[in-house]
Design a protein around this motif. Structure first.
Motif, short mmCIF file in Angstrom:
data_model
loop_
_atom_site.label_atom_id
_atom_site.label_comp_id
_atom_site.label_asym_id
_atom_site.label_seq_id
_atom_site.Cartn_x
_atom_site.Cartn_y
_atom_site.Cartn_z
N PHE A 61 1.00 -1.85 -0.01
CA PHE A 61 0.09 0.23 0.14
C PHE A 61 0.61 1.31 -0.10
N TYR A 91 -10.80 2.64 2.53
CA TYR A 91 -11.34 1.17 2.78
C TYR A 91 -11.14 0.79 3.69
N CYS A 92 -9.54 0.34 4.43
CA CYS A 92 -10.02 0.01 5.90
C CYS A 92 -9.97 -0.08 6.94
C1 VGL Z 1 -7.13 -1.55 1.21
C2 VGL Z 1 -7.94 -2.21 -1.05
C3 VGL Z 1 -7.62 -3.41 -0.93
C4 VGL Z 1 -6.79 -1.10 3.01
C5 VGL Z 1 -7.30 -3.11 1.19
O1 VGL Z 1 -6.04 -1.80 3.21
O2 VGL Z 1 -7.41 -0.06 2.66
N1 VGL Z 1 -7.42 -1.87 0.30
N2 VGL Z 1 -7.25 -3.97 0.54
#
Ligand code: VGL
Length: 212
Positions: free
Chosen positions: A28, A152-153
């Motif tokens: 990420f 997202y997370c």
């Molecule tokens: C995440 C997209 C796909 C995240 C995880 O950690 O926010 N984003 N998988």
């Protein structure tokens, strides 16, 4: 004189709060399989928050995406995302500078058929205990959430926390958004705030709360 009861109380002193470092993993960060712009910039403020948390005896949780090589979560399996954070790969490791030595690691997204697992509350520790149970056992009342990615997370984790009844803070300068659609990050913050999450920068927090 300290009574037996008081002594017992003291020993059972609970961690008032938890800092949840969400998915600060190589994939990420810039250069990773699902890089978030400036994703690595969260490390420094989150480390400062981690130092504070440790001094106060808080619990620190480091969540991680921990996917099998094939899953419905990936575009190779009908999902949305390019393969990322595959178990035991370099991309799944925490950013090398993130202070995770004292953290309890919570892994999520291990299920082949499940496209969910965005929230750290869907994850489990190494001994298979889910995050909510860890926080309940520890007596946590406040939850501070930052990391990747805001839309997202991080959002999913903060919403789980507030719905479970915790006083919940989103750490704005310790988080970055994917922004697949422009404005996704801002909308995620609005949704969190509407749901009762308090948006706060680590800088501001430490200015007013870090008094030794
Ligand atoms: C995440 C997209 C796909 C995240 C995880 O950690 O926010 N984003 N998988």
């Amino acid at each position: 004189m300290t009574t037996f009861l008081e002594k017992g109380k003291k020993e059972a002193k609970m961690a008032r709060a938890v800092l949840i470092l969400v998915d600060v993993q190589n994939d990420f960060c810039p250069g990773g399989a699902l890089a978030v712009k400036d994703g690595d910039k969260v490390v420094e403020p989150l480390n400062r928050m981690a130092d504070f948390a440790l001094r106060k005896g808080w619990i620190i949780i480091a969540s991680r995406d921990w996917h099998p090589a094939e899953t419905r979560h990936f575009n190779t399996g009908g999902g949305l995302w390019p393969p990322h954070c595959v178990q035991n790969t370099e991309g799944a490791k925490f950013h090398k500078d993130l202070k995770v030595e004292q953290a309890i690691v919570v892994s999520k997204g291990m299920d082949l058929n499940d496209d969910g697992g965005y929230s750290a509350f869907d994850g489990v520790t190494d001994i298979g205990m889910n995050l909510l149970r860890v926080l309940r056992v520890a007596g946590v009342e406040e939850v501070y959430v930052g990391g990747l990615a805001t839309d997202y997370c991080v959002k999913a984790t903060a919403l789980s926390a507030v719905r479970a009844g915790f006083k919940t803070y989103f750490l704005s300068d310790g988080s970055r958004a994917v922004n697949i659609n422009p404005g996704d990050g801002d909308r995620a913050v609005e949704e969190m705030v509407r749901s009762g999450v308090i948006s706060l920068s680590i800088e501001t927090f430490l200015l007013f709360r870090d008094r030794g």
